[in-house]
Design a protein around this motif. Structure first.
Motif, mmCIF file in Angstrom:
data_model
loop_
_atom_site.group_PDB
_atom_site.id
_atom_site.type_symbol
_atom_site.label_atom_id
_atom_site.label_comp_id
_atom_site.label_asym_id
_atom_site.label_seq_id
_atom_site.Cartn_x
_atom_site.Cartn_y
_atom_site.Cartn_z
ATOM 1 N N PRO A 222 4.190 17.284 59.609
ATOM 2 C CA PRO A 222 5.320 18.136 59.189
ATOM 3 C C PRO A 222 6.662 17.408 59.254
ATOM 4 O O PRO A 222 7.609 17.804 58.568
ATOM 5 N N GLU A 223 6.725 16.338 60.044
ATOM 6 C CA GLU A 223 7.975 15.556 60.113
ATOM 7 C C GLU A 223 8.130 14.626 58.921
ATOM 8 O O GLU A 223 9.186 14.037 58.710
ATOM 9 N N ARG A 224 7.053 14.431 58.188
ATOM 10 C CA ARG A 224 7.092 13.562 57.004
ATOM 11 C C ARG A 224 6.587 14.373 55.804
ATOM 12 O O ARG A 224 5.623 14.017 55.158
ATOM 13 N N ARG A 225 7.246 15.501 55.572
ATOM 14 C CA ARG A 225 6.830 16.426 54.512
ATOM 15 C C ARG A 225 8.063 16.859 53.713
ATOM 16 O O ARG A 225 9.042 17.346 54.280
ATOM 17 N N TRP A 226 8.010 16.663 52.412
ATOM 18 C CA TRP A 226 9.091 17.108 51.524
ATOM 19 C C TRP A 226 8.510 17.530 50.187
ATOM 20 O O TRP A 226 7.570 16.891 49.697
ATOM 21 N N ILE A 227 9.086 18.570 49.623
ATOM 22 C CA ILE A 227 8.734 18.964 48.260
ATOM 23 C C ILE A 227 10.055 18.910 47.486
ATOM 24 O O ILE A 227 10.928 19.756 47.661
ATOM 25 N N MET A 228 10.188 17.866 46.671
ATOM 26 C CA MET A 228 11.466 17.604 45.984
ATOM 27 C C MET A 228 11.324 17.833 44.473
ATOM 28 O O MET A 228 10.349 17.388 43.865
ATOM 29 N N HIS A 229 12.343 18.479 43.929
ATOM 30 C CA HIS A 229 12.366 18.732 42.483
ATOM 31 C C HIS A 229 13.572 18.027 41.884
ATOM 32 O O HIS A 229 14.670 18.083 42.443
ATOM 33 N N PHE A 230 13.356 17.404 40.728
ATOM 34 C CA PHE A 230 14.427 16.720 40.008
ATOM 35 C C PHE A 230 14.492 17.352 38.606
ATOM 36 O O PHE A 230 13.912 16.811 37.647
ATOM 37 N N PRO A 231 15.194 18.498 38.501
ATOM 38 C CA PRO A 231 15.151 19.234 37.224
ATOM 39 C C PRO A 231 15.619 18.416 36.032
ATOM 40 O O PRO A 231 15.043 18.525 34.937
ATOM 41 N N ALA A 232 16.635 17.579 36.223
ATOM 42 C CA ALA A 232 17.160 16.821 35.081
ATOM 43 C C ALA A 232 16.113 15.843 34.554
ATOM 44 O O ALA A 232 16.112 15.500 33.369
ATOM 45 N N GLU A 233 15.203 15.394 35.443
ATOM 46 C CA GLU A 233 14.156 14.450 35.035
ATOM 47 C C GLU A 233 12.835 15.155 34.762
ATOM 48 O O GLU A 233 11.827 14.494 34.486
ATOM 49 N N ARG A 234 12.823 16.502 34.917
ATOM 50 C CA ARG A 234 11.575 17.272 34.791
ATOM 51 C C ARG A 234 10.495 16.624 35.657
ATOM 52 O O ARG A 234 9.380 16.342 35.197
ATOM 53 N N LEU A 235 10.853 16.423 36.939
ATOM 54 C CA LEU A 235 10.006 15.642 37.844
ATOM 55 C C LEU A 235 9.901 16.338 39.199
ATOM 56 O O LEU A 235 10.871 16.923 39.694
#
Ligand code: O2Y
Ligand code: MN
Length: 601
Positions: free
Chosen positions: A186-199
């Motif tokens: 859980p210390e190395r957990r991320w859910i990242m969104h990059f809308p401009a890159e649709r990524l």
């Protein structure tokens, strides 16, 4: 699984797709790359592999053919909102409703985590289509993952494989998703969104909305951005068809925060009298709805998903027989308990658990046998009420939009907005108690505009403006309603029976849509006039009904003030029209324009 699909096929791949897969492989360094074709043989091979390494456990194949159990890491059992970020280039564009990080910083953080993370493992490339494969409303994506469990789930939840890849190659565009279970730390957990890159980049979780990137990440957070840019709506809504005895079907899209019975409403079983009269309910979707104006000005909707990732606990023959029938075969269960004869079990089912969701001998001292957020993943086609219209490339025309929440007091059973602007205000003001589906406090009331708080991929102020923008000449917008199935009496008991009985409320809405119910105008909206709700065969006392349909002016004045305060949190991007609309309703209440009503009067 070795590298596969011949060179010939590789050569035909879209250059942008191949380049991105190459980049992902160079970063994550997998031992093998597998391009998913979505075939049954591929699915069965993955299941065999997961049974062999313990990722899946076989369930009783006599009672539940094709059913398997996955036990997730006990520290990885739900979406993680505090670790879910929307990385617009400008912080302001994410709004106060999203966590944000500068895209360059976010990429650096994620790429450091992804660096070499697939060593010794297979990288799966999953082309998928959200929505019917031939629909102009559908959008495609490609998820790259090192989790065979994710591949198996994505095959159920999306149109995945060769046909999706062919569409991607034709269109040349797709949403990119890179996922690794990492160390499940859980210390190395991320859910990242990059809308401009649709990524989307997701690391450190193998669970549900964090890992099945087609669902919340693509179909809501990224798609809400696509929808704004392209003039449509990507919403957290079920879609249900209500067929009357004359064989006419009205489609309703409804938004509720998690754990408000969305799946139950999508698969509603009409009360006996209604069934006898010929009413039918058709399930188009249970969670996500993409809507776009058609040539006739109506909103047409598709369910971008192909399966259900439903909450198991509470699903029973009493609450949702259709869901239970759906999961009798070919289902992946996650974090449920198991009976002595190896059948899946959760709270609400008959029988006795012997093994809990963590694989321990069941001991009530350890808490519930099934995890409260345990899930089933199943093809929507297995639902007895599955609508063939769910495959219609044009989508279904929406007659009514329904907002709702878990509100123990004040909010009436049902009210209709006076127009689209008022409906947008109703959606924006929605609130509900928090539940186990998102980690964090349980039982706290929080506003959750359009049930999109965890999912709107940009500033809520801009999102409200986008909703308002649909009100323009030529549009024939659906009527908008707000419901509250969860109103409680002074004794703390629910006033309304809910479940199948909710059809009575839907029937009234449809009567309003068809101009067949007069309704009663109040300052907060139109409520059923006395006698308009069909209560035949329902044992509900008059006092309960009065309470369910009463307008508490003082309570509403306080509510409107609280809504105002909440909305001002989105200034300076709060649309002035919404501010004025709130004032209009508040003034109507202050002026006591309409006296409080009594349903049985
Ligand atoms: O906890 C998860 O990852 C699943 S959350 C979820 C799953 C299916 C449908 N809706 C939801 C939700 O939280 O809205
Ligand atoms: Mn949901």
């Amino acid at each position: 699984m070795a590298e596969d699909q011949g060179e010939e096929n590789m050569a035909s791949k879209l250059e942008a797709l191949q380049r991105w897969v190459d980049e992902a492989a160079a970063l994550t360094r997998p031992a093998a790359i597998h391009w998913c074709d979505g075939s049954e043989a591929e699915y069965q091979a993955l299941v065999r592999q997961m049974l062999a390494d313990g990722t899946l456990v076989e369930l009783n194949q006599q009672t539940h053919p094709g059913c398997y159990l996955h036990r997730s890491n006990p520290a990885d059992v739900a979406r993680v909102e505090h670790l879910t970020l929307v990385c617009h280039p400008e912080r302001e564009d994410a709004g106060p409703n999203n966590h944000w990080m500068d895209p360059a910083e976010a990429h650096a953080k994620m790429d450091a985590l992804f660096d070499g993370c697939m060593r010794g493992r297979t990288m799966y490339v999953i082309p998928y289509c959200m929505g019917p494969i031939d629909s102009p409303l559908s959008r495609c994506g490609v998820e790259i993952t090192d989790s065979p469990y994710v591949v198996a789930n994505m095959r159920i939840m999306t149109r995945m494989g060769a046909a999706a890849q062919a569409r991607i190659e034709r269109e040349g565009t797709f949403v990119k998703g890179l996922h690794s279970t990492g160390e499940l730390d859980p210390e190395r957990r991320w859910i990242m969104h990059f809308p401009a890159e649709r990524l989307i980049k997701s690391y450190g979780s193998g669970y549900g909305g964090n890992a099945l990137l087609g669902k919340k990440c693509h179909a809501l957070r990224i798609a809400s951005n696509q929808a704004r840019d392209e003039g449509w709506l990507a919403e957290h809504m079920l879609i249900v068809g209500i067929e009357n005895p004359r064989g006419e079907t009205h489609y309703v899209a409804a938004a509720f925060p998690s754990a408000c019975g969305k799946t139950n409403l999508a698969m509603l079983i009409p009360p006996e009298g209604y069934r006898r009269d010929g009413w039918k309910v058709w399930t188009v979707g249970d969670d996500i709805c993409w809507m776009r104006p058609g040539a006739d000005g109506r909103l047409y909707a598709i369910n971008p998903e192909a399966g259900f990732f439903g909450v198991a606990p509470g699903t029973s023959n009493d609450t949702n027989p259709n869901a239970l029938a759906s999961v009798a075969r070919d289902t992946i269960f996650t974090n449920v308990a198991v009976t002595a004869d190896n059948q899946p079990w959760w709270e609400g089912l008959p029988g006795t658990p012997v093994t809990d969701w963590q694989g321990r001998p069941y001991d009530p001292a350890n808490g519930p046998a099934a995890h409260p957020n345990s899930r089933f993943t199943v093809s929507a086609k297995q639902c007895p009420t599955w609508s063939e219209k769910a495959e219609d490339a044009q989508g279904v025309p929406i007659s009514a939009i329904v907002f709702g929440g878990r509100r123990p007091s004040l909010l009436p059973l049902v009210m209709e907005a006076q127009d689209w602007t008022h409906g947008v205000l109703m959606g924006a003001a929605m609130g509900s108690e928090t539940t186990a589906a998102a980690t964090g406090a349980v039982g706290v009331l929080r506003r959750d505009s359009m049930a999109m708080k965890p999912f709107a991929g940009y500033h809520y102020g801009d999102y409200f403006a986008h909703w308002l923008s649909f009100d323009k000449p030529g549009m024939k917008l659906p009527k908008v309603f707000h419901v509250n199935w969860f109103r409680k009496g002074k004794d703390g008991k629910f006033l309304w029976p809910g479940f199948g009985q909710n059809l009575r409320v839907l029937e009234w809405m449809i009567a309003r849509v068809e101009g067949k119910a007069r309704g009663e105008q109040t300052a907060i909206g139109t409520l059923p006039a006395p006698g308009e709700l069909n209560l035949d065969g329902l044992d509900i006392d008059a006092a309960a009904l009065d309470e369910l349909l009463a307008v508490d002016t003082a309570g509403w004045q306080a509510e409107l003030a609280a809504i105002g305060e909440y909305l001002e949190g989105f200034a300076p991007r709060l649309p002035e029209r919404l501010r004025q609309e709130r004032r209009r309703v508040a003034d109507a209440l202050d002026g006591d324009v309409v006296a409080p009503r009594t349903a049985t009067a």
